[in-house]
Write a protein that holds these residues in place. Structure first.
Motif, PDB file in Angstrom:
ATOM      1  N   ASP A  39      19.545  33.209  50.323  1.00 30.04           N
ATOM      2  CA  ASP A  39      19.194  32.787  48.969  1.00 30.04           C
ATOM      3  C   ASP A  39      18.780  31.320  49.034  1.00 30.04           C
ATOM      4  O   ASP A  39      19.620  30.430  49.183  1.00 30.04           O
TER       5      ASP A  39
ATOM      6  N   THR B 219      20.275  28.699  46.377  1.00 30.98           N
ATOM      7  CA  THR B 219      21.640  28.184  46.545  1.00 30.98           C
ATOM      8  C   THR B 219      21.935  27.733  47.969  1.00 30.98           C
ATOM      9  O   THR B 219      22.989  27.171  48.235  1.00 30.98           O
TER      10      THR B 219
ATOM     11  N   THR C 221      22.470  29.779  50.447  1.00 27.76           N
ATOM     12  CA  THR C 221      23.528  30.666  50.918  1.00 27.76           C
ATOM     13  C   THR C 221      22.979  31.733  51.852  1.00 27.76           C
ATOM     14  O   THR C 221      22.023  32.422  51.513  1.00 27.76           O
TER      15      THR C 221
ATOM     16  N   ARG D 218      27.697  28.870  52.908  1.00 27.65           N
ATOM     17  CA  ARG D 218      26.968  27.823  52.195  1.00 27.65           C
ATOM     18  C   ARG D 218      27.424  26.499  52.787  1.00 27.65           C
ATOM     19  O   ARG D 218      28.515  26.034  52.486  1.00 27.65           O
TER      20      ARG D 218
ATOM     21  N   GLU E  91      23.479  42.429  44.751  1.00 26.47           N
ATOM     22  CA  GLU E  91      23.894  42.048  43.400  1.00 26.47           C
ATOM     23  C   GLU E  91      25.415  42.028  43.268  1.00 26.47           C
ATOM     24  O   GLU E  91      25.971  41.115  42.662  1.00 26.47           O
TER      25      GLU E  91
ATOM     26  N   GLU F 115      26.785  38.957  45.170  1.00 26.07           N
ATOM     27  CA  GLU F 115      26.561  37.711  44.446  1.00 26.07           C
ATOM     28  C   GLU F 115      27.511  37.585  43.254  1.00 26.07           C
ATOM     29  O   GLU F 115      27.979  36.493  42.947  1.00 26.07           O
ATOM     30  N   LEU F 116      27.823  38.699  42.599  1.00 25.35           N
ATOM     31  CA  LEU F 116      28.827  38.672  41.531  1.00 25.35           C
ATOM     32  C   LEU F 116      30.200  38.319  42.087  1.00 25.35           C
ATOM     33  O   LEU F 116      30.935  37.525  41.499  1.00 25.35           O
TER      34      LEU F 116
ATOM     35  N   ASP G 256      30.872  36.583  44.728  1.00 26.14           N
ATOM     36  CA  ASP G 256      30.853  35.163  45.065  1.00 26.14           C
ATOM     37  C   ASP G 256      30.934  34.300  43.804  1.00 26.14           C
ATOM     38  O   ASP G 256      31.649  33.300  43.763  1.00 26.14           O
ATOM     39  N   GLN G 257      30.227  34.692  42.773  1.00 28.50           N
ATOM     40  CA  GLN G 257      30.208  33.940  41.519  1.00 28.50           C
ATOM     41  C   GLN G 257      31.603  33.819  40.911  1.00 28.50           C
ATOM     42  O   GLN G 257      31.972  32.785  40.375  1.00 28.50           O
ATOM     43  N   PHE G 258      32.389  34.877  41.024  1.00 31.85           N
ATOM     44  CA  PHE G 258      33.715  34.867  40.428  1.00 31.85           C
ATOM     45  C   PHE G 258      34.806  34.450  41.404  1.00 31.85           C
ATOM     46  O   PHE G 258      35.983  34.431  41.049  1.00 31.85           O
TER      47      PHE G 258
END
Length: 94
Positions: free
Chosen positions: A5, A8, A10, A34, A69, A72-73, A75-77
């Motif tokens: 990505d 970011t 990443t 990252r 997807e 990434e969710l 990782d986001q949380f």
């Protein structure tokens, strides 16, 4: 599967772990790197949308998109391995 990505910075790696026939889910261990930060977790992706034939041309690209997807969710949380939580897809079939 691996992807990067650029937005970011990443680098991602997803490794197949198992298939749950009862739930029709596949499980992947995903790793995000990252810089010097490395996070890892498990995602479960439903594949009931594929029916019984996983040989179609659409199967692999759609599965890879769902894994990306969900990863990434995850990782986001900030969920970590071993906490009993998974990110399950809620995306429509192709």
């Amino acid at each position: 599967m691996e992807w990067f990505d650029e937005a970011t910075g990443t680098a991602w790696h997803a490794e197949y772990q198992s298939y749950d026939q009862r739930k029709d889910d596949v499980h992947y261990t995903v790793t995000a790197v990252r810089g010097e930060l490395r996070t890892q977790g498990v995602v479960s992706v439903g594949i009931d949308w594929a029916g019984d034939d996983w040989r179609t041309a659409e199967f692999r690209p759609h599965l890879e998109r769902l894994v990306r997807e969900a990863a990434e969710l995850l990782d986001q949380f900030g969920r970590s391995p071993g906490d009993g939580r998974t990110a399950r897809n809620a995306f429509p079939a192709p």
